[in-house]
Design a protein around this motif. Sequence first.
Motif, PDB file in Angstrom:
ATOM      1  N   PRO A  96       0.822  -1.212   0.000  1.00  0.00           N
ATOM      2  CA  PRO A  96       0.000   0.000   0.000  1.00  0.00           C
ATOM      3  C   PRO A  96       0.855   1.260   0.000  1.00  0.00           C
ATOM      4  N   GLY A  97       0.493   2.190  -0.860  1.00  0.00           N
ATOM      5  CA  GLY A  97       1.190   3.471  -0.936  1.00  0.00           C
ATOM      6  C   GLY A  97       2.405   3.484  -1.832  1.00  0.00           C
ATOM      7  N   GLU A  98       2.784   2.327  -2.397  1.00  0.00           N
ATOM      8  CA  GLU A  98       3.978   2.292  -3.238  1.00  0.00           C
ATOM      9  C   GLU A  98       3.666   2.686  -4.677  1.00  0.00           C
ATOM     10  N   THR A  99       4.727   3.060  -5.376  1.00  0.00           N
ATOM     11  CA  THR A  99       4.638   3.430  -6.782  1.00  0.00           C
ATOM     12  C   THR A  99       5.198   2.303  -7.621  1.00  0.00           C
ATOM     13  N   VAL A 100       4.435   1.908  -8.648  1.00  0.00           N
ATOM     14  CA  VAL A 100       4.812   0.789  -9.505  1.00  0.00           C
ATOM     15  C   VAL A 100       4.906   1.246 -10.950  1.00  0.00           C
ATOM     16  N   ILE A 101       5.912   0.744 -11.661  1.00  0.00           N
ATOM     17  CA  ILE A 101       5.973   0.866 -13.113  1.00  0.00           C
ATOM     18  C   ILE A 101       5.764  -0.523 -13.680  1.00  0.00           C
ATOM     19  N   HIS A 102       4.749  -0.646 -14.530  1.00  0.00           N
ATOM     20  CA  HIS A 102       4.426  -1.931 -15.158  1.00  0.00           C
ATOM     21  C   HIS A 102       4.857  -1.860 -16.619  1.00  0.00           C
ATOM     22  N   VAL A 103       5.817  -2.680 -16.992  1.00  0.00           N
ATOM     23  CA  VAL A 103       6.371  -2.686 -18.343  1.00  0.00           C
ATOM     24  C   VAL A 103       5.765  -3.867 -19.108  1.00  0.00           C
ATOM     25  N   GLY A 104       5.104  -3.576 -20.220  1.00  0.00           N
ATOM     26  CA  GLY A 104       4.436  -4.627 -20.984  1.00  0.00           C
ATOM     27  C   GLY A 104       3.076  -4.930 -20.398  1.00  0.00           C
ATOM     28  N   ALA A 105       2.229  -3.918 -20.332  1.00  0.00           N
ATOM     29  CA  ALA A 105       0.957  -4.033 -19.621  1.00  0.00           C
ATOM     30  C   ALA A 105      -0.085  -4.844 -20.380  1.00  0.00           C
ATOM     31  N   GLY A 106       0.114  -5.057 -21.687  1.00  0.00           N
ATOM     32  CA  GLY A 106      -0.907  -5.761 -22.457  1.00  0.00           C
ATOM     33  C   GLY A 106      -2.224  -5.020 -22.402  1.00  0.00           C
ATOM     34  N   THR A 107      -3.294  -5.728 -22.088  1.00  0.00           N
ATOM     35  CA  THR A 107      -4.610  -5.078 -22.002  1.00  0.00           C
ATOM     36  C   THR A 107      -4.967  -4.680 -20.565  1.00  0.00           C
ATOM     37  N   VAL A 124       0.103   3.150 -10.181  1.00  0.00           N
ATOM     38  CA  VAL A 124       0.782   2.344 -11.187  1.00  0.00           C
ATOM     39  C   VAL A 124       0.858   3.131 -12.490  1.00  0.00           C
ATOM     40  N   ASP A 125       2.066   3.216 -13.042  1.00  0.00           N
ATOM     41  CA  ASP A 125       2.264   3.745 -14.388  1.00  0.00           C
ATOM     42  C   ASP A 125       2.545   2.551 -15.297  1.00  0.00           C
ATOM     43  N   PRO A 131       0.354  -0.060 -29.894  1.00  0.00           N
ATOM     44  CA  PRO A 131      -0.683   0.973 -29.746  1.00  0.00           C
ATOM     45  C   PRO A 131      -2.083   0.424 -29.506  1.00  0.00           C
ATOM     46  N   ASP A 132      -2.441  -0.667 -30.195  1.00  0.00           N
ATOM     47  CA  ASP A 132      -3.795  -1.190 -30.014  1.00  0.00           C
ATOM     48  C   ASP A 132      -3.993  -1.762 -28.615  1.00  0.00           C
ATOM     49  N   LEU A 133      -2.962  -2.413 -28.089  1.00  0.00           N
ATOM     50  CA  LEU A 133      -3.070  -2.952 -26.737  1.00  0.00           C
ATOM     51  C   LEU A 133      -3.117  -1.826 -25.706  1.00  0.00           C
ATOM     52  N   ALA A 134      -2.308  -0.793 -25.922  1.00  0.00           N
ATOM     53  CA  ALA A 134      -2.308   0.343 -24.992  1.00  0.00           C
ATOM     54  C   ALA A 134      -3.670   1.025 -24.956  1.00  0.00           C
ATOM     55  N   ALA A 135      -4.285   1.175 -26.128  1.00  0.00           N
ATOM     56  CA  ALA A 135      -5.607   1.800 -26.182  1.00  0.00           C
ATOM     57  C   ALA A 135      -6.640   0.937 -25.461  1.00  0.00           C
ATOM     58  N   GLU A 136      -6.538  -0.378 -25.649  1.00  0.00           N
ATOM     59  CA  GLU A 136      -7.458  -1.287 -24.966  1.00  0.00           C
ATOM     60  C   GLU A 136      -7.233  -1.253 -23.461  1.00  0.00           C
ATOM     61  N   ALA A 137      -5.964  -1.230 -23.041  1.00  0.00           N
ATOM     62  CA  ALA A 137      -5.661  -1.158 -21.609  1.00  0.00           C
ATOM     63  C   ALA A 137      -6.224   0.127 -21.001  1.00  0.00           C
ATOM     64  N   ALA A 138      -6.073   1.234 -21.713  1.00  0.00           N
ATOM     65  CA  ALA A 138      -6.593   2.511 -21.196  1.00  0.00           C
ATOM     66  C   ALA A 138      -8.105   2.444 -21.022  1.00  0.00           C
ATOM     67  N   ARG A 139      -8.801   1.816 -21.969  1.00  0.00           N
ATOM     68  CA  ARG A 139     -10.255   1.663 -21.828  1.00  0.00           C
ATOM     69  C   ARG A 139     -10.585   0.751 -20.646  1.00  0.00           C
ATOM     70  N   ASN A 140      -9.882  -0.358 -20.556  1.00  0.00           N
ATOM     71  CA  ASN A 140     -10.167  -1.325 -19.493  1.00  0.00           C
ATOM     72  C   ASN A 140      -9.899  -0.763 -18.104  1.00  0.00           C
ATOM     73  N   LEU A 141      -8.947   0.167 -18.014  1.00  0.00           N
ATOM     74  CA  LEU A 141      -8.545   0.713 -16.718  1.00  0.00           C
ATOM     75  C   LEU A 141      -9.139   2.096 -16.449  1.00  0.00           C
ATOM     76  N   SER A 142     -10.093   2.501 -17.267  1.00  0.00           N
ATOM     77  CA  SER A 142     -10.633   3.866 -17.153  1.00  0.00           C
ATOM     78  C   SER A 142     -11.259   4.144 -15.790  1.00  0.00           C
ATOM     79  N   ALA A 143     -11.760   3.109 -15.141  1.00  0.00           N
ATOM     80  CA  ALA A 143     -12.369   3.292 -13.816  1.00  0.00           C
ATOM     81  C   ALA A 143     -11.362   3.119 -12.685  1.00  0.00           C
ATOM     82  N   CYS A 144     -10.126   2.834 -13.032  1.00  0.00           N
ATOM     83  CA  CYS A 144      -9.086   2.585 -12.026  1.00  0.00           C
ATOM     84  C   CYS A 144      -8.322   3.892 -11.809  1.00  0.00           C
ATOM     85  N   ASN A 146      -6.070   4.959  -9.847  1.00  0.00           N
ATOM     86  CA  ASN A 146      -4.649   5.021  -9.481  1.00  0.00           C
ATOM     87  C   ASN A 146      -3.759   4.298 -10.495  1.00  0.00           C
ATOM     88  N   ALA A 147      -4.246   4.146 -11.737  1.00  0.00           N
ATOM     89  CA  ALA A 147      -3.434   3.549 -12.801  1.00  0.00           C
ATOM     90  C   ALA A 147      -3.497   4.415 -14.051  1.00  0.00           C
TER      91      ALA A 147
END
Length: 276
Positions: A96-107, A124-125, A131-144, A146-147
């Motif tokens: 809790p409270g930590e900062t994470v970098i996620h490399v290769g986030a997929g969807t 989490v960054d 590009p297509d996976l990043a766009a899908e991930a952004a949609r999937n995480l839109s309610a999150c 802190n990501a």
Amino acid sequence: MPQEESDRYRRAYAARVARMADVRDARIEASFAAVPREAFLPPAPWTIITMGVATQTSELAEIYDNVLVAIDLERGINNGEPALHAAWLDAVGPGPGETVIHVGAGTGYYTAILAQLVSPDGRVDAFEYEPDLAAEAARNLSACSNASVHAASAFGRVLPKADVIYVNAGVIAPDVEWLKALNPGGRLIFPWQPHKGWGPAVLVTRHETGLSARALMTVGFISCSGTTERISVRRLPTESDVAAIRSVWIRNERPPDSSAVAVYDDVWFSSEKIDH
């Protein structure tokens, strides 16, 4: 399907994955139970991959198992093996409270789990090169809240300081910027593939005296896109070399010495254990 039934599948799946991975942190099971896997997958029917065999299913229960689920079968992109990720998360210990970098986030499925683990005050960054996976991930995480998703490679760029860097793409060597980005006590986990085909997950931890490194289980990941690293300037490390690593160093901070088992342009692995 009633929500209660979906929740029941997810709870049973989370308990099974935690047991298979022998996780010590109960929060990991809770995070797998909280994040709906199907929300990060293409629409049904899903292609599940077990022992290298792909089959199709529209049964939600079948994706709530320790199976790979294809995101793009032609490109070899899948949702990842849950028990392997549970073991990695237990090893790297996002808190809790930590900062994470996620490399290769997929969807974004494991991004969402990481976001659960660092809540309520962590963030989490997530970086995704495709590009297509990043766009899908952004949609999937839109309610999150802190990501955040960045449609870019996390290789070869200066990164914000982080407590955890979680890499889900195979590399010949870790990016020097990943090492530089680690806060004191920070942890990096990545698939080291010195032979571009096999290798261990490696856990790196920053201590006052340097960066410890140890090889964990052998894993297989698709190669990291957007990388520029080259093969070792010395011989390729053998299996015994890989098992012998105890630390990793930045070359312009300490040049390779007789303890080196793998040397790259910017970093090198050593069999020397650091004091910490």
